[in-house]
Design an enzyme around this catalytic site. Structure first.
Site, PDB file in Angstrom:
ATOM      1  N   ASP A 234      -9.614  -8.811   9.853  1.00  0.00           N
ATOM      2  CA  ASP A 234      -9.146  -7.502   9.386  1.00  0.00           C
ATOM      3  C   ASP A 234     -10.074  -6.606   9.895  1.00  0.00           C
ATOM      4  OD1 ASP A 234      -7.026  -5.955   8.592  1.00  0.00           O
ATOM      5  OD2 ASP A 234      -7.714  -5.793   6.533  1.00  0.00           O
TER       6      ASP A 234
ATOM      7  N   CYS B 239       1.510  -6.861  14.353  1.00  0.00           N
ATOM      8  CA  CYS B 239       1.177  -7.243  15.782  1.00  0.00           C
ATOM      9  C   CYS B 239       0.384  -8.286  15.885  1.00  0.00           C
ATOM     10  CB  CYS B 239       0.400  -5.892  16.469  1.00  0.00           C
ATOM     11  SG  CYS B 239       1.279  -4.327  16.599  1.00  0.00           S
TER      12      CYS B 239
ATOM     13  N   SER C 170      -0.540  -2.803  12.116  1.00  0.00           N
ATOM     14  CA  SER C 170       0.137  -4.258  11.471  1.00  0.00           C
ATOM     15  C   SER C 170       1.396  -4.576  12.008  1.00  0.00           C
ATOM     16  CB  SER C 170       0.357  -3.479   9.919  1.00  0.00           C
ATOM     17  OG  SER C 170       1.340  -2.421   9.985  1.00  0.00           O
TER      18      SER C 170
ATOM     19  N   HIS D  51     -10.957  -1.265  11.762  1.00  0.00           N
ATOM     20  CA  HIS D  51     -10.101  -2.063  11.199  1.00  0.00           C
ATOM     21  C   HIS D  51      -9.812  -3.079  12.434  1.00  0.00           C
ATOM     22  CE1 HIS D  51      -5.258  -2.375   9.950  1.00  0.00           C
ATOM     23  NE2 HIS D  51      -5.852  -3.341   9.228  1.00  0.00           N
TER      24      HIS D  51
ATOM     25  N   LYS E  55      -9.493  -1.989   1.827  1.00  0.00           N
ATOM     26  CA  LYS E  55      -9.303  -0.771   2.606  1.00  0.00           C
ATOM     27  C   LYS E  55     -10.001   0.533   2.137  1.00  0.00           C
ATOM     28  CE  LYS E  55      -5.998  -2.949   4.942  1.00  0.00           C
ATOM     29  NZ  LYS E  55      -6.490  -3.717   6.464  1.00  0.00           N
TER      30      LYS E  55
ATOM     31  N   ARG F 274       1.907 -12.083  -0.160  1.00  0.00           N
ATOM     32  CA  ARG F 274       0.507 -12.348   0.457  1.00  0.00           C
ATOM     33  C   ARG F 274      -0.200 -13.527  -0.033  1.00  0.00           C
ATOM     34  NH1 ARG F 274      -1.686  -8.056   3.740  1.00  0.00           N
ATOM     35  NH2 ARG F 274      -0.468  -6.448   3.644  1.00  0.00           N
TER      36      ARG F 274
ATOM     37  N   TYR G 209      -1.159  -3.744  -7.062  1.00  0.00           N
ATOM     38  CA  TYR G 209      -0.957  -4.665  -5.815  1.00  0.00           C
ATOM     39  C   TYR G 209      -2.145  -4.353  -4.950  1.00  0.00           C
ATOM     40  CZ  TYR G 209      -0.117  -5.307  -0.860  1.00  0.00           C
ATOM     41  OH  TYR G 209      -0.077  -6.072   0.327  1.00  0.00           O
TER      42      TYR G 209
ATOM     43  N   ARG H  15       0.862  -1.217  -0.132  1.00  0.00           N
ATOM     44  CA  ARG H  15      -0.055   0.038   0.063  1.00  0.00           C
ATOM     45  C   ARG H  15       0.778   1.130   0.097  1.00  0.00           C
ATOM     46  NH1 ARG H  15      -2.052   1.194   4.202  1.00  0.00           N
ATOM     47  NH2 ARG H  15      -1.272  -0.600   5.678  1.00  0.00           N
TER      48      ARG H  15
HETATM   49  C1  OXD Z   1      -2.949  -3.638   6.206  1.00  0.00           C
HETATM   50  C2  OXD Z   1      -3.521  -5.174   5.481  1.00  0.00           C
HETATM   51  O1  OXD Z   1      -2.349  -3.263   5.655  1.00  0.00           O
HETATM   52  O2  OXD Z   1      -4.544  -5.527   6.107  1.00  0.00           O
HETATM   53  O3  OXD Z   1      -3.539  -3.607   7.227  1.00  0.00           O
HETATM   54  O4  OXD Z   1      -3.228  -5.591   4.452  1.00  0.00           O
HETATM   55 MN    MN Z   2      -5.223  -4.596   7.824  1.00  0.00          MN
END
Ligand code: OXD
Ligand code: MN
Length: 590
Positions: free
Chosen positions: A277, A250, A248, A226, A206, A374, A197, A69
């Site tokens: 998520d 964590c 992220s 989130h 998102k 991913r 991506y 991102r």
């Molecule tokens: C993020 C994802 O970047 O879930 O939070 O991909």
């Molecule tokens: Mn996320």
């Protein structure tokens, strides 16, 4: 596929702008998916993996400059700059449309325009919302088909309504200088150009389910967060649900798919995954908060996922999965990433596409898989997916949990004193950077409610919306907690074992929600009494537990300075309730 006038009018406008050679509606049928997979394999966009070991699984490589991102190129194009707030990039919508249409104009020439009707949330659920994404990428179509509910029934459920989100994606030249991910919250519109991506182009995730939806939620009285959602089933078969927000890196996906430690398993405890998520949360008829996962799959980080860290996630990726930027094992035609096991393939293709000897390559310190590689995997593959995942009525939340990575300051767990105090706890969420990521250890980065990159409007108004929701909920509000799995000793080693043993902390949280355990009141909130965290079957001393439950008032006084500085950004948009909470904290620390 539809008579919806607002959709047809927008598509005509887009066709005229993008001038595709061909237009294809995505109907969600297996035949169409199979044909697109075949076409993508022929063009090299996808590599078909070993179908005996990984049925219906494929590998994709993005451009080398397009692997994550891009927050610096992500914009909230609200009409008033003030409404994007101090934590978002802003562009004037008129200028943004002009620039983006200039970049995108004619870019479907010689290509196919795929029209993807999709639903965030189970089709027909009162929680759900529809979107249409147009794209020139088969990879996007196939990923959207996993991550969202796609097809004709979405259009049928939408009828003639204009309540749907417009999404234009065009790969263009994958030029990072002209890459833009722009959101127009007042127009329900997203435009993404020059990227291929996932996080930038799977516009349901998102872009819609957090940035646009958080704005819709503020206006319509609900919340887009989130957060993972999980259910804990006790030996009596009762299920309690928790939603949890973490920045992220964590361990959100790991927590969502947690396997109880043996002691709890033997007693009959189970953990069920509703989402890993995103949570869409509404007040139900009973006055409580109910949550659904608007997604249909997991877009998880591959490196570090293994039989020990997250066997459920690994099992989820064994069929119908698209892997992006992982390594290929040429001998078996399967995939590999750092942390999968200790045996990198000898005959490997690294994530950029070069043949290498994986053993030598990794021994020299190179990564075979990109660190942000991913898997896009269907949620229904997950061995611990909740029965409620597809139900559409959501799950009632007993607790909301915030968390971050703090070496010293935050205790293993604490409970807020009230809803407003809980909103304060979420608003001061922070994580420390690790040496691996930046070189500077322990730099605190504030990430309120883990929404910093995802809030589609002014974050001060977002805090006010949380406070408003609390007023509506009254005594039906879930309890709010903060956890920190990452306290370290003097050598920098993690003290708490984490992973499955985190259930011991969730168990205390549920007991607090049920009013079954007492707690110690500290300056920052309620902390467990040492004997109330169950350590049965775990080699972990009471003293060590007491250590990580400790609240150090000196460290918290320094924290207050950081919070004051951060709050300064929001000016008069900071709700008075949060200033009061900060004043109370200061006072408690005296
Ligand atoms: C993020 C994802 O970047 O879930 O939070 O991909
Ligand atoms: Mn996320």
């Amino acid at each position: 596929m539809t008579q919806n006038k607002s959709i047809l009018a927008w598509l005509e406008e887009m066709k005229a702008l993008m001038t595709p050679d061909e237009v294809v509606w995505i109907d969600g049928s297996q035949e169409q998916i199979d044909a697109l997979r075949k076409q993508a394999c022929e063009s090299g966009e996808l590599i078909k993996l070993n179908q005996d070991i990984l049925p219906d699984c494929y590998l994709h490589r993005t451009a080398v400059n397009d692997v994550a991102r891009v927050e610096a190129r992500t914009f909230i194009c609200a009409r008033e700059k003030e409404n994007a707030g101090p934590t978002n990039n802003w562009m004037d919508p008129k200028e943004a449309y002009e620039m983006l249409y200039g970049i995108a104009k004619g870019r479907y020439k010689g290509r196919t325009m795929y029209i993807i009707p999709y639903s965030m949330g189970p089709v027909g659920s009162p929680f759900s919302k529809a979107g249409i994404e147009i794209t020139d990428s088969i990879y996007v179509v196939l990923n959207m088909e996993i991550m969202t509910r796609v097809g004709k029934d979405v259009l049928e459920a939408l009828g003639d309504s204009n309540d749907w989100v417009r999404g234009l994606h065009a790969k263009c030249d994958i030029d990072d200088e002209k890459r833009y991910i722009c959101h127009f919250p007042e127009d329900n519109t997203i435009i993404s150009v020059n990227s291929g991506y996932g996080g930038n182009v799977l516009l349901g995730k998102k872009c819609f389910a957090l940035r646009i939806a958080s704005f819709q939620g503020k206006n319509e009285g609900w919340m887009a967060e989130h957060m993972l959602i999980l259910g804990i089933e006790n030996p009596q078969g009762e299920k309690k649900y928790i939603a949890a927000a973490f920045p992220s890196a964590c361990g959100k996906t790991n927590l969502a798919m947690l396997i109880p430690p043996e002691y709890y398993r033997n007693k009959g405890y189970k953990v069920w995954t509703v989402g890993d998520d995103i949570a869409w949360i509404r007040i139900g008829e009973d006055g409580r908060l109910w949550a659904v996962n608007p997604e249909n799959g997991f877009f998880g980080v591959a490196p570090g996922t293994n039989e020990k860290s997250n066997p459920n996630a690994l099992a989820t990726t064994k069929k119908g999965t698209i892997f992006t930027n992982v390594a290929l094992n040429k001998d078996t035609n399967t995939v590999w990433w750092e942390g999968l096991d200790k045996n990198p393939p000898v005959n490997a293709v690294e994530w950029k596409g070069s043949d290498v000897n994986g053993v030598e390559y990794t021994a020299e310190g190179n990564k075979l898989a990109h660190p942000n590689s991913r898997f896009t995997a269907p949620a229904i593959n997950c061995p611990c997916i909740s029965d409620e995942f597809n139900s559409g009525k959501g799950v009632p939340l007993s607790a909301i949990v915030f968390g971050g990575r703090r070496a010293k300051t935050a205790p293993l767990v604490y409970q807020s004193r009230s809803w407003n105090h809980g909103v304060f706890v979420g608003s001061i969420m922070a994580s420390e950077t690790t040496a691996a990521a930046t070189g500077a250890v322990g730099v605190v980065r504030r990430d309120p409610m883990a929404m910093l990159p995802f809030c589609g409007y002014h974050m001060g108004d977002y805090f006010a919306h949380w406070i408003e929701m609390g007023k509506k909920l009254g005594d039906k509000a879930p309890k709010i907690f903060n956890v920190n799995w990452f306290r370290t000793d003097d050598e920098g080693h993690f003290i708490w074992p984490g992973f499955g043993d985190n259930l011991r902390v969730l168990d205390w949280i549920i007991k607090r929600c049920e009013g079954k355990v007492d707690a110690n009141e500290t300056a920052i909130g309620y902390v467990p009494k040492v004997d109330d965290i169950n350590l049965e079957g775990l080699d972990f001393s009471r003293d060590a537990l007491a250590g990580i439950l400790e609240v150090d008032n000196a460290l918290w006084s320094a924290e207050v300075d950081g919070i004051e500085e951060f709050y300064g950004k929001f000016g008069d948009k900071l709700p008075a309730e949060l200033s009061e909470q900060l004043a109370t904290l200061k006072n408690n620390l005296k």
